[in-house]
Write a protein that holds these residues in place. Structure first.
Motif, PDB file in Angstrom:
ATOM      1  N   TYR A 148       0.850  -1.181   0.000  1.00 26.57           N
ATOM      2  CA  TYR A 148       0.000   0.000   0.000  1.00 26.57           C
ATOM      3  C   TYR A 148       0.884   1.228   0.000  1.00 26.57           C
ATOM      4  O   TYR A 148       1.844   1.315   0.763  1.00 26.57           O
ATOM      5  N   VAL A 155      -3.451   0.470  -3.452  1.00 27.66           N
ATOM      6  CA  VAL A 155      -2.939  -0.867  -3.163  1.00 27.66           C
ATOM      7  C   VAL A 155      -2.401  -1.424  -4.475  1.00 27.66           C
ATOM      8  O   VAL A 155      -3.060  -1.324  -5.518  1.00 27.66           O
ATOM      9  N   GLU A 184      -4.016  -4.968   3.270  1.00 27.64           N
ATOM     10  CA  GLU A 184      -3.514  -3.758   2.619  1.00 27.64           C
ATOM     11  C   GLU A 184      -4.546  -2.638   2.684  1.00 27.64           C
ATOM     12  O   GLU A 184      -4.191  -1.465   2.865  1.00 27.64           O
TER      13      GLU A 184
END
Length: 303
Positions: A148, A155, A184
């Motif tokens: 991320y 992401v 994430e």
């Protein structure tokens, strides 16, 4: 996971097959990655604690976030879900469609949680890439694993990682993959509530040991947020037998101690920066159990 026929997210960018993207470093800290032999740094404790407290500041206004989330009738009794029919991704292959559906499900859950607290949830975008990518956090290759980037609120995933997850890390199953995506997205939630900006601001002033310890708390909170998503996804009736076990196994297989034993035959606890297998499983389970944000305070509780 029963995902076919579900809404797909419109926040997918399919950059597969391209040899990299233009764009320089825009700031906002480095990428936050899954550990596959290398990890992220750490952050400052005091500032992050303040931000986590602010996140629950509705209590100070006489509003109990837990009652909002639970509907006033016990832990986890209300399903937070805002299913939407508008928008669909342009991906056509099944693996990418699965990712798009999982991202849509995280959107539903976090939109619901934020809206229940009178806040707006800014949805992240998810970029599919092959081999290498240029993000606002700099250049990355698929060898680095999913990550991320707080600088552009995206992401990044090379779908080849899912095969590596099954073959190299012995963590197969679609819900193991869903856990990776939800983790994430958990970092994106941290970015929105101010945890990641403070993390990136303060870690440069810390020793490597202190930075690793704080990084562990950040990562475990993202695991817990993934558990919250799994809690509400289960309430929708989308989970199949073995799904939770797949996610817990994935959390175990990418624990710092398990990874170090696999790659070098011994562990160096001082270098841990994502959490041990036991810690990662425990914090995912904390979020899963009741779907409560307060169960994810890794900064005021022992990890």
């Amino acid at each position: 996971m029963l995902w076919k026929g579900r809404r797909q997210s419109s926040n997918i960018e399919d950059r597969r097959g391209r040899s990299g993207m233009p764009g320089g470093r825009l700031g906002g800290g480095g990428p936050i990655r899954l550990p596959i032999g290398r990890g992220a740094g750490g952050g400052g404790l005091s500032g992050i604690i303040i931000l986590v407290v602010i996140f629950f500041a509705l209590r100070a206004c006489g509003i109990d976030p837990m009652q909002i989330l639970e509907g006033g009738s016990g832990a986890g009794s209300q399903q937070i879900s805002f299913d939407r029919s508008e928008g669909s991704s342009q991906v056509s292959d099944e693996e990418a469609q699965f990712v798009s559906v999982v991202l849509a499900e995280t959107e539903d859950v976090w939109n619901g949680i934020f809206q229940s607290q009178g806040q707006n949830y800014t949805e992240p975008r998810l970029v599919l890439f092959t081999n290498q990518i240029q993000s606002a956090c700099g250049y990355a290759s698929s060898a680095s694993g999913p990550f991320y980037c707080p600088g552009d609120s995206r992401v990044y995933i090379d779908l080849g990682f899912f095969r590596e997850l099954a073959q190299r890390f012995a963590a197969s199953g679609d819900f193991a993959q869903a856990y990776v995506i939800a983790h994430e997205v958990g970092h994106h939630v941290q970015n929105l509530i101010g945890v990641l900006p403070e993390f990136n601001r303060q870690r440069q002033r810390m020793s490597q040991l202190e930075a690793n310890q704080m990084s562990t708390r950040v990562e475990l909170q993202a695991d817990c947020f993934a558990g919250i998503w799994a809690h509400f996804t289960a309430q929708k009736g989308l989970l199949e037998d073995g799904d939770i076990e797949e996610a817990l196994n994935a959390a175990h297989q990418i624990g710092d101690d398990t990874l170090q034993k696999r790659t070098q035959g011994y562990v160096v606890p001082e270098s841990f920066n994502h959490g041990t297998s036991e810690q990662r499983m425990t914090w995912f389970a904390n979020g899963l159990r009741n779907g409560r944000l307060e169960d994810c305070d890794t900064f005021n509780n022992p990890v």
